[in-house]
Write an enzyme that holds these catalytic residues in place. Structure first.
Site, PDB file in Angstrom:
ATOM      1  N   GLN A 250      -3.988  24.745  34.788  1.00 43.09           N
ATOM      2  CA  GLN A 250      -4.956  25.841  34.858  1.00 43.09           C
ATOM      3  C   GLN A 250      -6.382  25.310  34.914  1.00 43.09           C
ATOM      4  O   GLN A 250      -7.058  25.448  35.925  1.00 43.09           O
ATOM      5  CB  GLN A 250      -4.797  26.772  33.655  1.00 43.09           C
ATOM      6  CG  GLN A 250      -5.743  27.978  33.690  1.00 43.09           C
ATOM      7  CD  GLN A 250      -5.372  29.019  32.655  1.00 43.09           C
ATOM      8  OE1 GLN A 250      -4.197  29.233  32.362  1.00 43.09           O
ATOM      9  NE2 GLN A 250      -6.374  29.690  32.113  1.00 43.09           N
ATOM     10  N   ASP A 251      -6.871  24.733  33.808  1.00 49.37           N
ATOM     11  CA  ASP A 251      -8.173  24.089  33.816  1.00 49.37           C
ATOM     12  C   ASP A 251      -8.128  22.890  32.868  1.00 49.37           C
ATOM     13  O   ASP A 251      -7.178  22.732  32.104  1.00 49.37           O
ATOM     14  CB  ASP A 251      -9.306  25.061  33.466  1.00 49.37           C
ATOM     15  CG  ASP A 251      -9.170  25.650  32.068  1.00 49.37           C
ATOM     16  OD1 ASP A 251      -8.094  25.486  31.456  1.00 49.37           O
ATOM     17  OD2 ASP A 251     -10.122  26.297  31.588  1.00 49.37           O
ATOM     18  N   TYR A 253      -8.675  20.024  29.880  1.00 50.56           N
ATOM     19  CA  TYR A 253      -8.835  20.087  28.425  1.00 50.56           C
ATOM     20  C   TYR A 253     -10.328  20.232  28.105  1.00 50.56           C
ATOM     21  O   TYR A 253     -11.183  19.617  28.760  1.00 50.56           O
ATOM     22  CB  TYR A 253      -8.301  18.808  27.772  1.00 50.56           C
ATOM     23  CG  TYR A 253      -6.807  18.612  27.928  1.00 50.56           C
ATOM     24  CD1 TYR A 253      -5.916  19.585  27.489  1.00 50.56           C
ATOM     25  CD2 TYR A 253      -6.292  17.445  28.483  1.00 50.56           C
ATOM     26  CE1 TYR A 253      -4.539  19.400  27.602  1.00 50.56           C
ATOM     27  CE2 TYR A 253      -4.920  17.248  28.604  1.00 50.56           C
ATOM     28  CZ  TYR A 253      -4.056  18.230  28.165  1.00 50.56           C
ATOM     29  OH  TYR A 253      -2.689  18.051  28.279  1.00 50.56           O
ATOM     30  N   HIS A 254     -10.644  21.032  27.090  1.00 48.36           N
ATOM     31  CA  HIS A 254     -12.049  21.326  26.800  1.00 48.36           C
ATOM     32  C   HIS A 254     -12.556  20.630  25.536  1.00 48.36           C
ATOM     33  O   HIS A 254     -13.579  21.017  24.968  1.00 48.36           O
ATOM     34  CB  HIS A 254     -12.264  22.840  26.672  1.00 48.36           C
ATOM     35  CG  HIS A 254     -11.281  23.512  25.749  1.00 48.36           C
ATOM     36  ND1 HIS A 254     -11.405  23.482  24.383  1.00 48.36           N
ATOM     37  CD2 HIS A 254     -10.152  24.215  26.020  1.00 48.36           C
ATOM     38  CE1 HIS A 254     -10.416  24.159  23.832  1.00 48.36           C
ATOM     39  NE2 HIS A 254      -9.623  24.611  24.810  1.00 48.36           N
ATOM     40  N   PHE A 264      -3.048  17.716  32.420  1.00 55.40           N
ATOM     41  CA  PHE A 264      -2.155  17.416  31.285  1.00 55.40           C
ATOM     42  C   PHE A 264      -2.286  15.985  30.769  1.00 55.40           C
ATOM     43  O   PHE A 264      -1.767  15.652  29.711  1.00 55.40           O
ATOM     44  CB  PHE A 264      -0.685  17.706  31.632  1.00 55.40           C
ATOM     45  CG  PHE A 264      -0.425  19.161  31.930  1.00 55.40           C
ATOM     46  CD1 PHE A 264      -0.481  20.111  30.929  1.00 55.40           C
ATOM     47  CD2 PHE A 264      -0.123  19.571  33.224  1.00 55.40           C
ATOM     48  CE1 PHE A 264      -0.242  21.462  31.202  1.00 55.40           C
ATOM     49  CE2 PHE A 264       0.116  20.909  33.508  1.00 55.40           C
ATOM     50  CZ  PHE A 264       0.053  21.866  32.496  1.00 55.40           C
ATOM     51  N   SER A 275       0.131  20.754  24.627  1.00 51.32           N
ATOM     52  CA  SER A 275       0.860  21.047  25.866  1.00 51.32           C
ATOM     53  C   SER A 275       1.634  19.822  26.341  1.00 51.32           C
ATOM     54  O   SER A 275       2.784  19.922  26.780  1.00 51.32           O
ATOM     55  CB  SER A 275      -0.110  21.504  26.964  1.00 51.32           C
ATOM     56  OG  SER A 275      -0.718  22.734  26.641  1.00 51.32           O
ATOM     57  N   ASN A 310      -5.495  20.528  38.501  1.00 53.20           N
ATOM     58  CA  ASN A 310      -5.832  21.797  37.859  1.00 53.20           C
ATOM     59  C   ASN A 310      -6.348  22.790  38.891  1.00 53.20           C
ATOM     60  O   ASN A 310      -6.944  22.392  39.911  1.00 53.20           O
ATOM     61  CB  ASN A 310      -6.901  21.587  36.786  1.00 53.20           C
ATOM     62  CG  ASN A 310      -6.324  21.050  35.490  1.00 53.20           C
ATOM     63  OD1 ASN A 310      -5.379  21.610  34.939  1.00 53.20           O
ATOM     64  ND2 ASN A 310      -6.892  19.955  34.995  1.00 53.20           N
ATOM     65  N   HIS A 374       4.078  28.358  30.910  1.00 50.54           N
ATOM     66  CA  HIS A 374       3.164  27.241  30.630  1.00 50.54           C
ATOM     67  C   HIS A 374       3.644  26.493  29.383  1.00 50.54           C
ATOM     68  O   HIS A 374       4.137  27.117  28.443  1.00 50.54           O
ATOM     69  CB  HIS A 374       1.744  27.780  30.413  1.00 50.54           C
ATOM     70  CG  HIS A 374       0.690  26.740  30.483  1.00 50.54           C
ATOM     71  ND1 HIS A 374       0.379  25.925  29.407  1.00 50.54           N
ATOM     72  CD2 HIS A 374      -0.137  26.361  31.498  1.00 50.54           C
ATOM     73  CE1 HIS A 374      -0.592  25.099  29.749  1.00 50.54           C
ATOM     74  NE2 HIS A 374      -0.928  25.333  31.017  1.00 50.54           N
ATOM     75  N   SER A 376       2.040  25.365  27.016  1.00 49.15           N
ATOM     76  CA  SER A 376       1.165  25.558  25.869  1.00 49.15           C
ATOM     77  C   SER A 376       1.971  25.958  24.627  1.00 49.15           C
ATOM     78  O   SER A 376       2.998  26.644  24.745  1.00 49.15           O
ATOM     79  CB  SER A 376       0.137  26.646  26.180  1.00 49.15           C
ATOM     80  OG  SER A 376      -0.501  27.095  25.014  1.00 49.15           O
TER      81      SER A 376
END
Length: 412
Positions: A250-251, A253-254, A264, A275, A310, A374, A376
């Site tokens: 999706q996007d 890691y923050h 990932f 994840s 991503n 996902h 997650s």
């Protein structure tokens, strides 16, 4: 004999009055038509006049020819003065010949003023079109890249593999420094084959707006992940035409130090995210002999043709999905569309609703699409048991491709 007698040659005839004597008493010499003889010039005088006219014409033609010759010599001499050897070398690198018309702005870029030759328009001058053609070809052809097998040295001899590698590394190092300095993921940081395939995207309005958005984020001192020099590292990790499996996230890691351009994946020394831990659990159950490693670095998969991409390539610190809708989705759509159109029998692994939307870009008659929940921790229960890794290998083997060694991460 009288001196200075006025001579009058008249037409004569009726109505003409015989002129009077002048005041000094001299009588004018009048030749009347009925009395005068036909006068002719001496032959020697006629010949002299003819020779004078011929000489005048010859001299005029000679002067004109000499003027033209001198003008041409002056022009060619001015060219040699305007283009010293050092400048000729620079112009040749720019694809410009010594007699090509040159704009002032072009010379200003290399620190020169406008030469006198730019005010002339020579006829029949041959420009260095071969140099320009080679430069244009290098802009659109991956083979024009210094790291290409067909690349040549300035002397025309083929570069050795070691030389090609050194040139590519130095150029990449310079580009990554520019990315870091500007705080932007420059398109030059893409691998040459990717940049060639996706070059049409970079001029589209959405991509320019995306770069403007990232520029504003950088100006506002926002912390963005991954670092700009790592945003396009997926392209350098996996050659485009070698792609066999696409794993779509999706996007990024923050968190600090996590994202590095492969979805990932995290660099060695960084704690394994939740994840990825769930992905390892699924691999342990799905692939015989798989042992979960103590790191989260997935480069060994990329080396085998696994593209980890991503949907959005950047994210703000501690703000998941913060860069959604800014243009990255259109860019990654173009990536998937290119792979779907130009490659055959690729496995697309789509985890989560966000990634599943990308399935519309895939020709499912030509490729294999594996969609699921996902990994997650929030949706892991639906994710476990998907067996996407073994199913991907079964499809690859069925179509004559080497399966992925998913356990390679354990040996890395």
């Amino acid at each position: 004999m009288r001196a200075s007698l006025p001579v009058c040659v008249c037409a004569g005839g009726r109505g003409h009055r015989k002129p009077r004597d002048d005041q000094a008493g001299h009588k004018p010499l009048v030749l009347w038509r009925q009395e005068c003889m036909h006068a002719t010039l001496p032959s020697s005088l006629s010949l002299s006049l003819s020779l004078s006219l011929s000489l005048s014409l010859s001299l005029s033609v000679f002067i004109v020819s000499l003027s033209l010759s001198l003008s041409l010599c002056f022009y060619r001499f001015s060219l040699s003065l305007s283009f010293p050897p050092s400048l000729l070398f620079l112009l040749d690198k720019q694809g410009i010949g010594p007699e090509d018309p040159i704009h002032l702005t072009g010379l200003n870029q290399i620190g020169m003023s406008k030469p006198i030759s730019s005010f002339f328009s020579p006829v029949g001058v041959k420009s260095s079109s071969k140099t320009s053609a080679k430069r244009a070809q290098a802009d659109v052809d991956p083979a024009g890249d210094p790291a290409s097998p067909t690349a040549k040295s300035p002397k025309g001899t083929p570069l050795s593999p070691e030389q090609q590698k050194q040139i590519a590394e130095k150029r990449l190092e310079a580009v990554l420094k520019q990315c870091k300095a500007k705080g932007l993921p420059l398109t030059d940081s893409l691998a040459p084959d990717w940049r060639q395939a996706l070059r049409a995207e970079f001029d589209k309005p959405y991509y320019k707006q995306l770069m403007e958005f990232l520029t504003k984020q950088q100006a506002a001192k926002k912390v963005i992940y991954p670092p700009p020099e790592m945003v396009h590292s997926y392209s350098r990790a996996c050659r485009l035409r070698d792609v066999k499996v696409v794993i779509l996230g999706q996007d990024p890691y923050h968190g600090p130090g996590q994202a590095h351009g492969l979805c990932f994946s995290v660099l060695k020394g960084v704690a394994i995210p939740g994840s990825l831990r769930n992905i390892y659990k699924e691999l342990t159950a799905d692939i015989d002999g798989f042992v979960a490693p103590k790191h989260g670095y997935l480069q060994s998969w990329a080396d085998q043709g696994v593209l980890m991409l991503n949907a959005c390539l950047t994210v703000e610190h501690k703000q998941p999905n913060s860069h959604a809708g800014q243009g990255w989705e259109k860019y990654t759509d173009a990536v998937i569309a290119w792979i779907s159109k130009n490659l055959n029998n690729v496995v697309f692994i789509l985890w989560g609703n966000y990634a599943k939307k990308k399935g519309s870009k895939v020709d499912q008659k030509r490729h294999c699409v594996l969609a699921g929940a996902h990994p997650s921790p929030l949706s892991a229960t639906k994710y476990f048991g998907c067996r996407h890794f073994s199913r991907a290998n079964e499809y690859l083997k069925k179509h004559g491709k080497k399966p992925i060694n998913w356990s390679s991460v354990s040996d890395a």
